[in-house]
Design a protein around this motif. Sequence first.
Motif, short mmCIF file in Angstrom:
data_model
loop_
_atom_site.label_atom_id
_atom_site.label_comp_id
_atom_site.label_asym_id
_atom_site.label_seq_id
_atom_site.Cartn_x
_atom_site.Cartn_y
_atom_site.Cartn_z
N ALA A 1 1.03 -1.72 -0.14
CA ALA A 1 -0.09 -0.03 -0.18
C ALA A 1 0.51 1.51 -0.23
O ALA A 1 0.71 2.24 -1.13
N VAL A 2 1.76 1.06 0.90
CA VAL A 2 2.25 2.13 0.70
C VAL A 2 3.88 2.08 -0.40
O VAL A 2 3.67 3.39 -0.67
N VAL B 1 -0.06 7.91 -2.49
CA VAL B 1 -0.28 7.30 -0.82
C VAL B 1 0.65 8.05 -0.12
O VAL B 1 1.46 8.97 0.32
N SER C 1 -0.88 8.12 3.80
CA SER C 1 -1.34 7.83 5.11
C SER C 1 -1.41 5.99 4.89
O SER C 1 -2.84 6.47 3.94
N VAL C 2 -0.94 5.14 5.46
CA VAL C 2 -2.01 4.36 5.47
C VAL C 2 -2.15 3.56 7.24
O VAL C 2 -0.97 3.84 8.08
N ILE D 1 -7.51 -2.26 5.90
CA ILE D 1 -6.55 -1.14 5.71
C ILE D 1 -6.74 -0.05 5.12
O ILE D 1 -7.92 0.22 4.16
N VAL E 1 -6.18 3.65 3.54
CA VAL E 1 -5.53 4.92 2.92
C VAL E 1 -6.11 5.92 2.43
O VAL E 1 -7.34 6.19 1.84
N LEU F 1 -4.89 -0.06 -6.14
CA LEU F 1 -4.15 -0.98 -5.09
C LEU F 1 -4.94 -2.31 -4.40
O LEU F 1 -4.15 -3.12 -4.09
#
Length: 126
Positions: free
Chosen positions: A25-26, A31, A33-34, A44, A46, A55
């Motif tokens: 995800a990062v 992006v 923040s996760v 998750i 995001v 994603l």
Amino acid sequence: MKQKVVIRVSMDNQEKCRSKALKIAVSVSGVESVALQGPEKDQILVIGEIDAVYLATLLRKNVGHSEIVSVGPAEQKKEEEKKDANVNKKEVTMMTPLYYTTYPYGSTHYPVYDVVPNHEPSCSIM
């Protein structure tokens, strides 16, 4: 436009899959923040300018079954707006010369100023 996307991912091996899902995800561009959320930490969250379908596809290929739970606009925090308002209000202090200096072969006077730093703490905790 910033989006807030929540994706549920089925994770067999909890710790290993969580860290792998967060890394994926990062790694997506846009992006900001996760975070993990939900009672079982299987969702998750995001926030950023991202493609939710892309994603979810990456997570499905690399981690396990994933489904998009919700997509919506990201909320602006009121605290950030207050901080921005305080940043724009800087104090302007008048500086007075401490003393005048002259060159030995001329009669021109040049003022020497003392710069007084603003003593606001740089850390908001203090």
